[in-house]
Design a protein around this motif. Structure first.
Motif, PDB file in Angstrom:
ATOM      1  N   LYS A 104      39.531  29.479   5.006  1.00 19.31           N
ATOM      2  CA  LYS A 104      39.426  28.189   5.687  1.00 19.31           C
ATOM      3  C   LYS A 104      37.995  27.657   5.543  1.00 19.31           C
ATOM      4  CE  LYS A 104      42.866  29.513   9.170  1.00 19.31           C
ATOM      5  NZ  LYS A 104      42.995  30.938   8.843  1.00 19.31           N
ATOM      6  N   GLU A 105      37.768  26.469   6.088  1.00 23.19           N
ATOM      7  CA  GLU A 105      36.444  25.850   6.010  1.00 23.19           C
ATOM      8  C   GLU A 105      35.386  26.758   6.652  1.00 23.19           C
ATOM      9  OE1 GLU A 105      34.344  21.531   6.647  1.00 23.19           O
ATOM     10  OE2 GLU A 105      36.335  21.860   7.465  1.00 23.19           O
ATOM     11  N   GLY A 106      34.269  26.916   5.937  1.00 20.63           N
ATOM     12  CA  GLY A 106      33.154  27.702   6.471  1.00 20.63           C
ATOM     13  C   GLY A 106      33.273  29.198   6.240  1.00 20.63           C
ATOM     14  N   ILE A 124      35.782  22.914  -3.009  1.00 17.43           N
ATOM     15  CA  ILE A 124      35.527  21.525  -2.590  1.00 17.43           C
ATOM     16  C   ILE A 124      36.639  21.076  -1.643  1.00 17.43           C
ATOM     17  CG2 ILE A 124      35.425  19.125  -3.410  1.00 17.43           C
ATOM     18  CD1 ILE A 124      34.108  20.216  -5.985  1.00 17.43           C
ATOM     19  N   LEU A 125      37.876  21.469  -1.950  1.00 18.36           N
ATOM     20  CA  LEU A 125      39.012  21.083  -1.119  1.00 18.36           C
ATOM     21  C   LEU A 125      39.006  21.817   0.228  1.00 18.36           C
ATOM     22  CD1 LEU A 125      41.863  21.104  -3.811  1.00 18.36           C
ATOM     23  CD2 LEU A 125      40.753  19.100  -2.831  1.00 18.36           C
ATOM     24  N   SER A 126      38.664  23.107   0.202  1.00 20.22           N
ATOM     25  CA  SER A 126      38.817  23.919   1.417  1.00 20.22           C
ATOM     26  C   SER A 126      37.561  23.948   2.276  1.00 20.22           C
ATOM     27  CB  SER A 126      39.173  25.367   1.047  1.00 20.22           C
ATOM     28  OG  SER A 126      38.044  26.003   0.474  1.00 20.22           O
ATOM     29  N   GLY A 127      36.387  23.750   1.666  1.00 21.07           N
ATOM     30  CA  GLY A 127      35.145  23.898   2.419  1.00 21.07           C
ATOM     31  C   GLY A 127      34.712  25.345   2.562  1.00 21.07           C
ATOM     32  N   ALA A 410      28.039  19.206  -1.327  1.00 21.51           N
ATOM     33  CA  ALA A 410      27.385  18.523  -2.443  1.00 21.51           C
ATOM     34  C   ALA A 410      28.284  17.439  -3.030  1.00 21.51           C
ATOM     35  CB  ALA A 410      27.006  19.532  -3.522  1.00 21.51           C
ATOM     36  N   PHE A 411      29.555  17.762  -3.226  1.00 26.15           N
ATOM     37  CA  PHE A 411      30.473  16.821  -3.875  1.00 26.15           C
ATOM     38  C   PHE A 411      30.629  15.541  -3.052  1.00 26.15           C
ATOM     39  CE2 PHE A 411      34.669  15.126  -5.050  1.00 26.15           C
ATOM     40  CZ  PHE A 411      34.573  15.122  -6.435  1.00 26.15           C
TER      41      PHE A 411
END
Length: 480
Positions: A104-106, A124-127, A410-411
């Motif tokens: 998951k994100e992070g 980039i999608l998931s973080g 960044a993206f």
């Protein structure tokens, strides 16, 4: 219980459907080809008649309950997996589904930096946050090797909170890591083991080849059936081990995969799975033999080096995929991409890719000795006609980058476009890579250095097909 691998549920259902002569008031709008005669003439009536949409007798890829489900069970059985999913967005979508399901994100994921761009796209999608294990380089060949066990253990101990380890095995060149030991290590620390097996479909069907991900006990593996397995381009499998929640993974797949699964792609997976399950051993024994014949002949020419298991060192090259015809061209004084272009332009031979120092000729069940002989004689001619001094050649596949921001930050961060040669010291906001193989030279969030810029310029002048940035001509780069 072993299933009957002669069965092809999707293929059989489509054949039954064709005989029923149903009148279509559904999509696709070409209505079995009648609405697009040029396309029907090009692809043929047989093809267009089975380009159909989900319906009760043909099941539904997003939520399979009948023929697709049975076909997925047969595929899982053939590959020794607990579950399998039919993927119609290529192995890219299988890799992304693995990463999205694991992190998951992070959350952190450990991976080598020479992964395919699809893995970094998933971040980039998931973080999720990448923790890179920088692979060793073979200085002579200019290629990155597999993942070193001691290096991975060091990174795991520094990041015990990471959720998963991702490994590309084999690499594009055929290099294999110690998959079993790496999987055991990841599991010992409570991490999921994900394997990008885009180039290893054949490992499942031939004991003379390196170990497959499912045999090593991995949790998920993405398998490019369309590469060495014989299915149509863009069709792949996602395989799951025992301990993964398959229902959750299907939900993750459905976040990004089409709701209109192509029956052309799915039937090709079904038919080629049957072929490999029944005949895979004989098929890949033949491919191994052809590749070895090619290596022996090429190594007699002089200056070229077609490498194999002699590279094995017990760790970062634990094994080698002997079906891969990887050839180093540096002693001929030519970059791999230059040999690639000469083969195409002068000899009408299309190989898989050329990079700074190597070429890869993909050998499969469809090849014969006469094609191999044609390739060997063309390489011999190229050496005779175009050999140069080796001086001034760059000799590595990519440079280990410094990660400053996560790919996602960044993206999506604020950007400015700067002439590429003025970007040293800045943080990149996009990808730059040679395609194939699609391993980024720069990825979002990485520090741009003078050395990396020189490498990009060199690859451009040698004729590498550069992709990634917003500026198609790669004269400007977006930086944070």
């Amino acid at each position: 219980m072993k299933l009957d691998q002669n069965k092809m549920p999707i293929y059989e259902a489509l054949n039954k459907f064709k005989k029923e002569r149903i009148v279509p008031f559904d999509v696709p709008g070409h209505k079995r080809g009648k609405g697009n005669l040029e396309l029907t003439e090009f692809l043929g009536e047989k093809c267009m008649s089975v380009d159909v949409n989900s319906m009760k007798p043909l099941d539904n890829l997003c939520h399979p309950v009948s023929v697709i489900r049975e076909a997925e069970e047969l595929a899982a059985d053939a590959f020794g997996a607990a579950h399998s999913f039919f993927m119609v967005g290529g192995t890219t979508s299988a890799v992304q589904s693995m990463v999205l399901a694991a992190c998951k994100e992070g959350e952190k994921i450990i991976m080598p930096r020479n992964v395919h761009r699809s893995a970094i796209n998933a971040l980039i999608l998931s973080g999720a946050i990448p923790i890179y294990v920088n692979p060793e380089l073979d200085k002579r060949l200019g290629i990155s090797l597999g993942m070193s066990l001691s290096e991975l253990e060091k990174v795991i101990k520094e990041n015990p909170d990471a959720k998963a380890v991702l490994l590309n095995n084999p690499t594009y060149y055929g290099i294999c890591s110690n998959l079993k030991a790496i999987t055991d290590l990841a599991h010992r620390y409570g991490m999921l083991m994900l394997v990008d097996e885009a180039h290893g479909t054949h490992f499942y069907f031939d004991k003379g080849l390196p170990m497959s991900a499912m045999e090593a006990g991995a949790d998920m593996a993405s398998v490019s059936m369309h590469k060495s397995g014989g299915s149509l381009t863009q069709s792949s499998f996602l395989l799951l081990g025992e301990k993964v929640n398959a229902d959750y993974v299907r939900q993750v797949i459905n976040l990004t995969q089409t709701t209109s699964g192509s029956y052309l792609l799915m039937s090709s997976l079904d038919i080629s799975r049957k072929n490999l399950a029944l005949n895979g051993e004989a098929i890949f024994a033949k491919v191994r033999k052809l590749a070895q014949y090619a290596r022996d002949e090429i190594n007699q020419i002089g200056d070229y080096y077609a490498y194999s298991r002699e590279l094995n060192n017990g760790d970062s090259v634990f094994d080698f995929d002997v079906t891969k015809l990887s050839i180093n061209t540096l002693d001929v004084g030519l970059a791999g991409i230059e040999v690639y272009d000469l083969l195409r332009d002068e000899y009408d031979i299309q190989i898989e890719f050329g990079d700074i120092g190597n070429i890869l000729a993909y050998i499969s069940v469809g090849d014969r000795e006469r094609e191999i002989e044609r390739l060997v004689s063309a390489l011999s001619e190229i050496r005779r006609r175009f050999k140069k001094e080796r001086a001034g050649m760059l000799e590595h596949e990519y440079i280990n980058p410094k990660v400053i921001e996560t790919p996602r930050e960044a993206f999506y961060g604020d950007k400015e476009s700067v002439p590429i040669m003025e970007t040293a010291g800045r943080v990149c906001r996009e990808f730059v890579m040679c395609y194939p193989p699609g391993i980024p030279i720069l990825a979002p969030g990485e520090r741009i250095t003078k050395e990396i810029l020189e490498y990009i310029q060199y690859a451009k002048t040698k004729g590498c097909f550069m992709t990634g940035p917003e500026d198609i001509n790669i004269e400007y780069l977006n930086v944070l």
